[in-house]
Design a protein around this motif. Sequence first.
Motif, PDB file in Angstrom:
ATOM      1  N   UNK A  64      19.694  22.511   5.537  1.00  0.00           N
ATOM      2  CA  UNK A  64      19.359  20.990   4.900  1.00  0.00           C
ATOM      3  C   UNK A  64      18.088  21.040   4.320  1.00  0.00           C
ATOM      4  N   UNK A  65      18.085  20.519   2.912  1.00  0.00           N
ATOM      5  CA  UNK A  65      17.092  20.319   2.264  1.00  0.00           C
ATOM      6  C   UNK A  65      16.728  18.728   2.275  1.00  0.00           C
ATOM      7  N   UNK A  66      15.534  18.282   2.939  1.00  0.00           N
ATOM      8  CA  UNK A  66      15.523  16.681   2.915  1.00  0.00           C
ATOM      9  C   UNK A  66      14.343  16.569   2.196  1.00  0.00           C
ATOM     10  N   UNK A  67      14.516  15.450   1.186  1.00  0.00           N
ATOM     11  CA  UNK A  67      13.287  15.056   0.310  1.00  0.00           C
ATOM     12  C   UNK A  67      12.794  13.596   0.353  1.00  0.00           C
ATOM     13  N   UNK A  68      11.467  13.457   0.460  1.00  0.00           N
ATOM     14  CA  UNK A  68      10.950  12.288   0.713  1.00  0.00           C
ATOM     15  C   UNK A  68      10.282  11.759  -0.428  1.00  0.00           C
ATOM     16  N   UNK A  69      10.501  10.688  -1.113  1.00  0.00           N
ATOM     17  CA  UNK A  69       9.819  10.343  -2.148  1.00  0.00           C
ATOM     18  C   UNK A  69       8.902   9.046  -2.054  1.00  0.00           C
ATOM     19  N   UNK A  70       7.574   9.350  -2.165  1.00  0.00           N
ATOM     20  CA  UNK A  70       6.824   7.951  -1.784  1.00  0.00           C
ATOM     21  C   UNK A  70       6.368   7.348  -3.110  1.00  0.00           C
ATOM     22  N   UNK A  71       6.697   6.081  -3.215  1.00  0.00           N
ATOM     23  CA  UNK A  71       6.502   5.456  -4.470  1.00  0.00           C
ATOM     24  C   UNK A  71       5.355   4.280  -4.184  1.00  0.00           C
ATOM     25  N   UNK A  72       4.262   4.537  -4.932  1.00  0.00           N
ATOM     26  CA  UNK A  72       3.083   3.661  -4.776  1.00  0.00           C
ATOM     27  C   UNK A  72       3.072   2.849  -5.943  1.00  0.00           C
ATOM     28  N   UNK A  73       3.129   1.397  -6.124  1.00  0.00           N
ATOM     29  CA  UNK A  73       2.966   0.699  -7.275  1.00  0.00           C
ATOM     30  C   UNK A  73       1.611   0.414  -7.532  1.00  0.00           C
ATOM     31  N   UNK A  74       1.250   0.455  -8.615  1.00  0.00           N
ATOM     32  CA  UNK A  74      -0.204   0.258  -9.116  1.00  0.00           C
ATOM     33  C   UNK A  74      -0.690  -1.068  -8.696  1.00  0.00           C
ATOM     34  N   UNK A  75       0.219  -2.235  -8.633  1.00  0.00           N
ATOM     35  CA  UNK A  75      -0.216  -3.506  -8.589  1.00  0.00           C
ATOM     36  C   UNK A  75       0.164  -3.817  -7.187  1.00  0.00           C
ATOM     37  N   UNK A  76      -0.671  -4.630  -6.546  1.00  0.00           N
ATOM     38  CA  UNK A  76      -0.466  -4.869  -5.000  1.00  0.00           C
ATOM     39  C   UNK A  76       0.416  -6.045  -4.972  1.00  0.00           C
ATOM     40  N   UNK A  77       1.302  -6.357  -4.008  1.00  0.00           N
ATOM     41  CA  UNK A  77       1.840  -7.525  -3.822  1.00  0.00           C
ATOM     42  C   UNK A  77       2.894  -7.990  -4.758  1.00  0.00           C
ATOM     43  N   UNK A  78       3.621  -7.027  -5.436  1.00  0.00           N
ATOM     44  CA  UNK A  78       4.734  -7.382  -6.252  1.00  0.00           C
ATOM     45  C   UNK A  78       5.877  -7.993  -5.440  1.00  0.00           C
ATOM     46  N   UNK A  79       6.701  -8.867  -6.045  1.00  0.00           N
ATOM     47  CA  UNK A  79       7.713  -9.375  -5.499  1.00  0.00           C
ATOM     48  C   UNK A  79       8.651  -8.695  -4.803  1.00  0.00           C
ATOM     49  N   UNK A  80       9.008  -8.742  -3.650  1.00  0.00           N
ATOM     50  CA  UNK A  80       9.861  -7.858  -2.970  1.00  0.00           C
ATOM     51  C   UNK A  80      11.327  -7.467  -3.698  1.00  0.00           C
ATOM     52  N   UNK A  81      11.744  -8.545  -4.369  1.00  0.00           N
ATOM     53  CA  UNK A  81      12.740  -8.819  -4.958  1.00  0.00           C
ATOM     54  C   UNK A  81      12.950  -7.850  -6.179  1.00  0.00           C
ATOM     55  N   UNK A  82      11.713  -7.435  -6.405  1.00  0.00           N
ATOM     56  CA  UNK A  82      11.580  -6.204  -7.716  1.00  0.00           C
ATOM     57  C   UNK A  82      11.619  -4.945  -7.215  1.00  0.00           C
ATOM     58  N   UNK A  83      11.650  -4.637  -5.948  1.00  0.00           N
ATOM     59  CA  UNK A  83      11.687  -3.200  -5.538  1.00  0.00           C
ATOM     60  C   UNK A  83      12.778  -2.394  -6.035  1.00  0.00           C
ATOM     61  N   UNK A  84      14.040  -2.872  -6.158  1.00  0.00           N
ATOM     62  CA  UNK A  84      15.183  -2.119  -6.662  1.00  0.00           C
ATOM     63  C   UNK A  84      14.743  -1.598  -8.205  1.00  0.00           C
ATOM     64  N   UNK A  85      14.077  -2.627  -8.893  1.00  0.00           N
ATOM     65  CA  UNK A  85      13.813  -2.239 -10.393  1.00  0.00           C
ATOM     66  C   UNK A  85      12.565  -1.248 -10.504  1.00  0.00           C
TER      67      UNK A  85
END
Length: 190
Positions: A64-85
């Motif tokens: 099993x190869x397991x991959x975790x991708x950590x995504x750090x937005x540059x801008x803090x406090x973006x709307x949660x509704x934009x997480x998918x985008x």
Amino acid sequence: MNFSYRYRAEDSAVELPAADYIARFRDAQRIAEYCRACPSYGSSWGCPPFGFSVEEYLSGYVTALVVATKIVPEQEGLPLSEAGRLMRPERKRIEARLLDMERRIGGRSFAYVGTCLHCPEGSCTRPDGNPCRHPDRVRPSLEACGFDVGRTARELFGIELKWGVEGRMPEYLTLVCGFFHNAGHIVWNG
Ligand code: SF4
């Protein structure tokens, strides 16, 4: 309106025997309860309930190869509704890579849970009982196959999954995907 967000993404990969990953991190009954409570349950072909045995689906692979991708937005406090985008470009990158590995070396991909990437939102054929338009591209997630992804992220990668607070995104988002295979060692460079 600007539809793209700037972010930093970093992949980490761990390989372990598939049998060990299943024994340590699969808790099918408990995770199935979460799936049943999710609004996506039964509404996309990538989500349970499945028309196949998950145990058989997971069987026959050594690694099993397991991959975790950590995504750090540059801008803090973006709307949660934009997480998918925000996550979409990374989901596309990872899914394309997993499917390419399936084609080249065999194996099984496990994509990130969430809205299917391959049809416009709200147009999945499953609610109407019609076949998937792109079965060659749609793969279930590790969660959908009963794996505890929170524990996977914490114990294999040292990453705590973060959730939004008061409608705002957390400081980072995490995608966890997988690839079961018999191809020896796979190098995954993030
Ligand atoms: S590819 Fe289209 S039809 Fe198939 S699961 Fe995704 S949204 Fe549904």
